[in-house]
Scaffold this motif. Structure first.
Motif: not given
Length: 410
Positions: A154-164
């Protein structure tokens, strides 16, 4: 449910270009916050940051390759190299279809955007590099690490501001638990000490303006805090299914036992005064780990040094830990490296894993006058040495997104 352990660490920070240097400097109470050198800050309200300086990327990228990737990707490649070396894994002996990447960023390639926008205005659209888009999009940190090491899981990338960073690690934890992968490299990376970023955060009045004393500007839980200090870097973990790690005789830093998430559903930048979102994230992580609040020895707080945020987190911690709050050790890594935004949770997870492994706990710097909201032990003064068993790490982001992780010493 499958158990998940941490077998490798990698870091790039304002205090060092590897985990050990960063950790030792934190234990000594050193600050990596300096006057900004990357651009002219003359007209900026905040002129200080936790910069990564003098990073040698030549062992990882040729000069030609380096021009094709933004700094947040460069930081991820450097930290990943350390994490792979640290975990001692032979990639020829593992199933790469079961090895995934989950490296997020809060903002991505802002330096590249600034440079290419200038070229567009001065020289026109035909002079924009064809590597512009692949250099700046957030998932390319995961993409480059996956390509370099042949990781086909699996390859992914969260972008949840300072919780990333925290969400990346938590999501990778779930992937291993639920048999989507046997190994993951996960965390966060950020490189936004730029004119546009500092102007933007400055316009929000979010940044410290203690420009004459950079090393004293980040003051989490101190009465005289006046805002956060922007930082940059990368923190990554190699995570592995427990029996897989045991079978290859891997060194184990800690076990990841709990992950909690929540949303404030309140405001785009500010948490609610009652700390409801952070409270529920911590409670969810503790429930997931099947531990009681009194079993937690150490909290690596979000602790950004903002007037409102620190007080709300302090109250949230007191709510969750109740009668045990006075005995609870809580510190903020951001006091010495600044706020790494999307990389913060990854970096702080690295530090928590090191503290569990070594029994060494860095202080919270610049705590001259502890805020009245603080009911816990904020680790004022010098580093501590104490055998600790279970720790919790918090990250809270714009948009009201929250994440907490629980790590346990094995």
């Amino acid at each position: 449910m499958r158990r998940v352990v941490i077998t490798g660490l990698g870091a790039v920070s304002p205090l060092g270009h590897d985990v050990e240097t960063t950790f030792e400097n934190l234990l000594q109470g050193k600050s990596g916050i300096v006057s900004v050198s990357k651009f002219d800050t003359t007209n900026y309200p905040s002129r200080i940051a936790g910069e990564v300086r003098d990073l040698d990327i030549s062992p990882y990228l040729t000069p030609k390759e380096a021009k094709k990737v933004d700094q947040f990707i460069q930081y991820a490649l450097v930290a990943a190299a350390e994490a792979f070396d640290d975990c001692g894994i032979d990639l020829e002996k593992v199933d790469l279809n079961r090895f995934g990447t989950l490296i997020g960023s809060g903002i991505g390639g802002l330096p590249m955007i600034e440079r290419q926008h200038k070229i567009l205005l001065e020289k026109g659209p035909r002079r924009i590099t064809p590597f512009f888009i692949p250099s700046l999009i957030i998932n390319l940190a995961s993409g480059h690490v996956s390509i370099k090491y042949g990781l086909k899981g699996p390859s992914s990338a969260p972008a949840t501001a300072c919780a990333t960073g925290t969400h990346a690690i938590g999501d990778a934890f779930r992937m291993i638990q639920h048999k989507h992968a046997d190994l993951m490299i996960a965390g966060g990376t950020e490189a936004v000490v730029t004119g546009l970023a500092m102007a933007g955060f400055g316009s929000m009045k979010a940044l410290s303006t203690r420009n004459d004393e950079p090393d004293k500007a980040s003051r989490p839980f101190d009465r005289d805090r006046d805002g956060f200090v922007l930082g940059e870097g990368c923190g990554l973990l190699v995570m592995e299914e427990y029996e897989h790690a045991r079978a290859r005789g891997a060194k184990i830093y800690a076990e990841i036992t709990g992950y909690g998430m929540s949303s404030d559903a309140f405001h785009i930048t500010s948490p609610s005064e009652d700390g409801d979102g952070p409270i529920r994230a911590m409670q969810a992580a503790l429930a997931d780990a099947e531990v009681n609040p009194e079993e937690i020895d150490l909290v690596n707080a979000h602790g950004t040094s903002t007037p409102a945020g620190d007080a709300i987190e302090a109250r949230a911690i007191a709510n969750v830990f109740g009668d045990n709050t006075k005995e609870l050790m809580v510190h903020s890594t951001k006091s010495m490296i600044g706020h790494l935004l999307g990389a913060a949770g990854g970096m702080e997870a690295v530090i928590l894993a090191k503290s569990l492994q070594t029994g060494k706990i860095h202080p919270t710097a610049n705590l001259d006058n502890v805020d009245s909201s603080v009911a816990f032990d904020p680790l004022q003064g010098d580093a501590r040495e104490k055998d600790i068993s279970i720790g919790l790490s918090n990250s809270f982001g714009f948009g009201g997104t929250n994440g907490s992780l629980v790590f346990k010493k094995i």
